[in-house]
Design an enzyme around this catalytic site. Structure first.
Site, PDB file in Angstrom:
ATOM      1  N   ASP A   7       0.878  -1.167   0.000  1.00 24.47           N
ATOM      2  CA  ASP A   7       0.000   0.000   0.000  1.00 24.47           C
ATOM      3  C   ASP A   7       0.919   1.222   0.000  1.00 24.47           C
ATOM      4  O   ASP A   7       1.506   1.552   1.029  1.00 24.47           O
ATOM      5  CB  ASP A   7      -0.904  -0.017   1.234  1.00 24.47           C
ATOM      6  CG  ASP A   7      -1.832   1.181   1.287  1.00 24.47           C
ATOM      7  OD1 ASP A   7      -2.231   1.688   0.222  1.00 24.47           O
ATOM      8  OD2 ASP A   7      -2.162   1.614   2.411  1.00 24.47           O
ATOM      9  N   GLU A  67      -1.368  -1.582  -4.520  1.00 25.57           N
ATOM     10  CA  GLU A  67      -2.645  -0.874  -4.613  1.00 25.57           C
ATOM     11  C   GLU A  67      -2.394   0.350  -5.475  1.00 25.57           C
ATOM     12  O   GLU A  67      -1.424   1.084  -5.270  1.00 25.57           O
ATOM     13  CB  GLU A  67      -3.142  -0.469  -3.229  1.00 25.57           C
ATOM     14  CG  GLU A  67      -4.478   0.235  -3.292  1.00 25.57           C
ATOM     15  CD  GLU A  67      -5.082   0.525  -1.930  1.00 25.57           C
ATOM     16  OE1 GLU A  67      -5.742   1.568  -1.807  1.00 25.57           O
ATOM     17  OE2 GLU A  67      -4.904  -0.293  -1.000  1.00 25.57           O
ATOM     18  N   ASP A 141      -2.329   0.945   7.239  1.00 26.00           N
ATOM     19  CA  ASP A 141      -1.599   0.764   5.978  1.00 26.00           C
ATOM     20  C   ASP A 141      -1.158  -0.690   5.793  1.00 26.00           C
ATOM     21  O   ASP A 141      -1.175  -1.208   4.675  1.00 26.00           O
ATOM     22  CB  ASP A 141      -0.374   1.683   5.937  1.00 26.00           C
ATOM     23  CG  ASP A 141      -0.749   3.139   6.115  1.00 26.00           C
ATOM     24  OD1 ASP A 141      -1.274   3.728   5.160  1.00 26.00           O
ATOM     25  OD2 ASP A 141      -0.541   3.672   7.220  1.00 26.00           O
TER      26      ASP A 141
END
Length: 165
Positions: A7, A67, A141
């Site tokens: 992420d 992501e 996260d």
């Protein structure tokens, strides 16, 4: 198969490793890469690179999933996070050039919760349930990175369409 989910972020970049044996998912590890705001931008990017490389060497993933970035407003943040994401991709490409994938936040929510507009808390709760964990991975996260890894493992034969070009 072992998947590393990432992420992206500059101050905080989440990462999570999930393994699949036959049809069973297993949590391996997760955490965050952090860079202090008081050091220069180039030093922060170098730190991201070094920390990603350490994770790759430690956990030896078979595939890596990112992501995709989504920013509605703050262009400055988008540029710095984009730079950190680029450095992480570069490091991963050095180790596994043909095994990099990406999913949008909506695709991750759909794969993990079954609803593309799910709330962050719903995604985190499903990560906990799917991996049979005692608690939600922290910080947020890291949980998001674990969700990205789960998404990739759930994609099955369709995962090739999410390969980075």
């Amino acid at each position: 198969m072992r998947v590393l989910g990432i992420d992206p972020g500059l101050a905080t970049m989440g990462w999570g490793v999930v393994e699949e044996n036959r049809t069973k998912l297993s949590f391996v590890a997760c955490g965050v890469i952090t860079t202090p705001a008081h050091i220069s931008f180039p030093e922060r990017l170098t730190s991201v690179y070094n920390q990603v490389e350490e994770i790759l060497l430690t956990y030896q993933p078979d595939e890596i999933v990112f992501e995709e970035l989504f920013f509605a407003r703050n262009v400055t943040t988008a540029f710095t996070v984009g730079a950190a994401r680029g450095v992480a991709i570069m490091c991963c490409a050095k180790h596994l050039p043909d095994k990099l994938y990406e999913y949008t936040p909506m695709q991750i929510k759909m794969a993990v919760v079954g609803f593309g507009k799910a709330e962050k808390q719903q995604v985190q709760q499903m990560v906990k349930l799917l991996l049979n964990l005692n608690e939600i991975p922290k910080p947020d996260d890291a949980a998001d990175a674990v969700a990205a890894a789960i998404t990739h493992l759930h994609a099955g034969r369709q995962r090739e369409q999410f390969k980075m070009n």
